[in-house]
Structures are given as structure tokens and as C-alpha cells.
Design a protein around this motif. Structure first.
Motif, mmCIF file in Angstrom:
data_model
loop_
_atom_site.group_PDB
_atom_site.id
_atom_site.type_symbol
_atom_site.label_atom_id
_atom_site.label_comp_id
_atom_site.label_asym_id
_atom_site.label_seq_id
_atom_site.Cartn_x
_atom_site.Cartn_y
_atom_site.Cartn_z
ATOM 1 N N TYR A 95 37.831 38.680 36.845
ATOM 2 C CA TYR A 95 37.015 39.842 37.223
ATOM 3 C C TYR A 95 37.511 40.421 38.551
ATOM 4 O O TYR A 95 37.674 41.632 38.700
ATOM 5 N N MET A 96 37.746 39.544 39.534
ATOM 6 C CA MET A 96 38.224 40.023 40.837
ATOM 7 C C MET A 96 39.584 40.693 40.724
ATOM 8 O O MET A 96 39.831 41.731 41.340
ATOM 9 N N ALA A 97 40.464 40.115 39.911
ATOM 10 C CA ALA A 97 41.798 40.703 39.752
ATOM 11 C C ALA A 97 41.713 42.093 39.134
ATOM 12 O O ALA A 97 42.395 43.024 39.565
ATOM 13 N N GLN B 241 42.581 45.786 41.007
ATOM 14 C CA GLN B 241 43.473 46.793 40.444
ATOM 15 C C GLN B 241 42.791 48.160 40.416
ATOM 16 O O GLN B 241 43.404 49.176 40.714
ATOM 17 N N GLU B 242 41.501 48.190 40.069
ATOM 18 C CA GLU B 242 40.768 49.462 40.033
ATOM 19 C C GLU B 242 40.550 50.019 41.435
ATOM 20 O O GLU B 242 40.413 51.227 41.617
ATOM 21 N N ALA B 243 40.483 49.128 42.433
ATOM 22 C CA ALA B 243 40.206 49.570 43.797
ATOM 23 C C ALA B 243 41.419 50.223 44.452
ATOM 24 O O ALA B 243 41.276 50.938 45.440
ATOM 25 N N SER C 290 48.501 37.848 39.963
ATOM 26 C CA SER C 290 49.623 37.691 39.056
ATOM 27 C C SER C 290 49.160 37.618 37.623
ATOM 28 O O SER C 290 49.833 38.082 36.716
ATOM 29 N N LEU C 291 47.965 37.031 37.380
ATOM 30 C CA LEU C 291 47.409 36.983 36.032
ATOM 31 C C LEU C 291 47.211 38.375 35.491
ATOM 32 O O LEU C 291 47.542 38.675 34.348
ATOM 33 N N SER C 292 46.652 39.273 36.340
ATOM 34 C CA SER C 292 46.413 40.638 35.891
ATOM 35 C C SER C 292 47.715 41.348 35.571
ATOM 36 O O SER C 292 47.831 42.092 34.625
#
Length: 291
Positions: A220-222, A226-228, A266-268
């Protein structure tokens, strides 16, 4: 002075946490600053929200704690110190939380101590606007679903490549030294059918409020980081470095610095890679590989 827009930006990257108040399960997230706080809480049937600035905090503190004189920053620090452990699943023994639902809203009442005196607080939440629900739940969940879908595709491609590699070894005459390690070739369609029939019902029956495990909070944080990025570039064009997860975005709101979660970024990124083609591995010598 810390503006509400900045608090809202920080709240976006805070992960949801499962928490139990009055034997009812909720998911919640919060962000505290020097001049105010924001709180989002949901029982998965409704979503409630409160944003309080310094003036509101000062007035409510005087209303609920007539014997206590404390600066707004001290009250906010105390609220942060009480709510953060609760969201992390480790509430203080001397602190109690209770919920009431007046006229469609939700009031989260806190009883504790501050400077040796009783300390009371009400988080007075109203129904969250649709835009807020979309921003903090709907869009992130869609992004997480897409990321997990790409991750499954990557893993499926890797399994098929591994099967091709193993088959190449077998054709070269290699044999397993331990038969218990033998596996059947991966069949994607069969796997998906078994998952839908066997695993999915167990997952869906896990119960409300347990949706955000540690791994999903990191994802969720990742996604939110990205959206931020576009919003940060609009407000701070001088910042050219990419945002990266920091210790601030861990399992509970605004904690003290802990371990970094760079792997979530990195997961995202890995989740957005195209699906790799399945290719037969080049012939290798079998000597020593299966013996």
C-alpha cells in the motif's frame, strides 16, 4: 504552521492498520503534526474522518480536561503516543478506547493520563467524503490489485522457465538424487482453478478488518508513494529525486525512525515489468547438478 494539505499528503502514505475497539474490528490510519491531526477509520461498512487544527485541539482539550493546562503541541504528542501503539496492536495498559456512533458519525473516546492528571479525548469523526474514500481506499486497492496481478504473471513466467530448464536437464540425462524433490510441471490453468476452489474461500472467510497484513501495508505504501510523485513535483518542482519509502511510513502512524522499507519501492517497480517470454533454457552439462 503546518497546513492541512501537508497533513493530507502525509496521511496518504500512512498504511491502514487493523485495530479492535469495544470488541469491534476497524481499519484505521492517522497522521499527527505540530498543529493538528487527521484520522481515517472504517469498519468496512462505513468510513469516517476527522481533521482537527490547532484551534480545534485547544478548544476540545479545555472542554474535556478542565483541570489540565497543556500546550497544543503537548496534547498532539500525547494523542500520537496513545493512538500509534494501538494501531500497531500494542496499546498502553493504562489507556482505554471506546466507540460511540452518534447521528451517522463515529466518536472514538480515549481515557489516559497526561502529566499525572486524567486525560480524556474524543476523536469526533464524520462520514468521509466520497473523494477521500476513493483517494485512500478505492484507488490504492486497484493499484495494489494490478501490482499483485503483474507479480503473479512474473512468478508464473519464472516457474515455466524453471520447468523448461529442468526438462532440459532431464533430456541431458540428469537425475534427481532425492526423489522427494520431484515436482510436476506447472499448469497455470489448473493452479488458478484450484486456487479459486480451495484457497479463495478460506481467504474470504478470514473476517473483516484483517485485510491489511504487514506485506500488504508495505505494498500500500509503495503504491501511494508512486501516486504522490506527480503531486510532489507540482508543489516542489525543485525536488528532482524520486520519493522513497522512509521509516515514517511503517505499521503505525508517524513512528520513530525504524528500519527502511526500500524493498517496497522495488516491489512496485518490479510489478510493472512486462511479462517475460517463456524460452527453453540452453543445454547445460548435467554433471554435478542432480547428483
Amino acid at each position: 504552521m503546518e497546513c492541512s494539505e501537508e497533513l493530507e499528503s502525509r496521511l496518504l502514505t500512512q498504511p491502514w492498520a487493523s485495530v479492535c475497539f469495544d470488541e469491534s474490528t476497524f481499519i484505521a490510519k492517522a497522521c499527527f503534526g505540530d498543529t493538528g491531526y487527521m484520522l481515517l477509520i472504517s469498519d468496512l461498512s462505513g468510513v469516517w474522518y476527522e481533521s482537527a487544527d490547532a484551534e480545534a485541539v485547544e478548544q476540545r482539550s479545555k472542554e474535556l480536561n478542565k483541570r489540565l493546562t497543556a500546550h497544543v503541541s503537548s496534547v498532539l504528542q500525547r494523542l500520537h503516543g496513545l493512538l500509534s501503539p494501538a494501531l500497531a496492536g500494542q496499546p498502553h495498559a493504562a489507556t482505554s478506547f471506546s466507540c460511540q456512533r452518534p447521528a451517522g458519525g463515529l466518536s472514538l473516546r480515549v481515557r489516559s493520563e497526561l502529566s499525572g492528571l486524567p486525560f480524556y479525548w474524543d476523536f469526533r469523526c464524520r462520514p468521509a467524503p466520497v473523494a477521500t474514500v476513493c483517494r485512500h481506499l478505492v484507488r490504492p486497492l486497484i493499484g495494489m490489485s494490478l501490482a499483485l496481478q503483474h507479480q503473479v504473471q512474473e512468478l508464473t513466467s519464472l516457474l515455466l522457465r524453471k520447468d523448461a530448464e529442468i526438462e532440459d536437464y532431464r533430456e541431458s540425462g540428469a537425475t534427481l538424487s532425492r526423489d522427494r524433490l520431484r515436482t510436476e510441471p506447472f499448469q497455470e490453468e489448473t493452479f488458478l482453478q484450484n486456487f479459486m476452489a480451495e484457497s479463495l474461500p478460506q481467504i474470504c472467510s478470514a473476517g473483516d478488518g484483517h485485510a491489511f497484513t504487514s506485506a500488504l501495508r508495505q505494498l500500500y505504501m509503495a503504491v501511494m508513494l508512486q501516486e504522490a510523485k506527480p503531486a510532489r513535483k507540482r508543489h516542489h518542482p525543485e525536488d528532482t529525486e524520486d520519493l522513497a519509502p522512509t521509516a515514517e511510513t511503517s505499521g503505525h502512524p508517524d513512528p520513530a525512525p525504524q528500519s527502511p522499507v526500500d524493498e517496497t519501492a522495488s516491489l512496485s517497480k518490479e510489478a510493472t515489468k512486462p511479462r517475460l517470454p517463456v524460452a527453453k533454457a540452453k543445454p547445460k552439462k548435467a554433471k554435478g547438478l542432480f547428483s
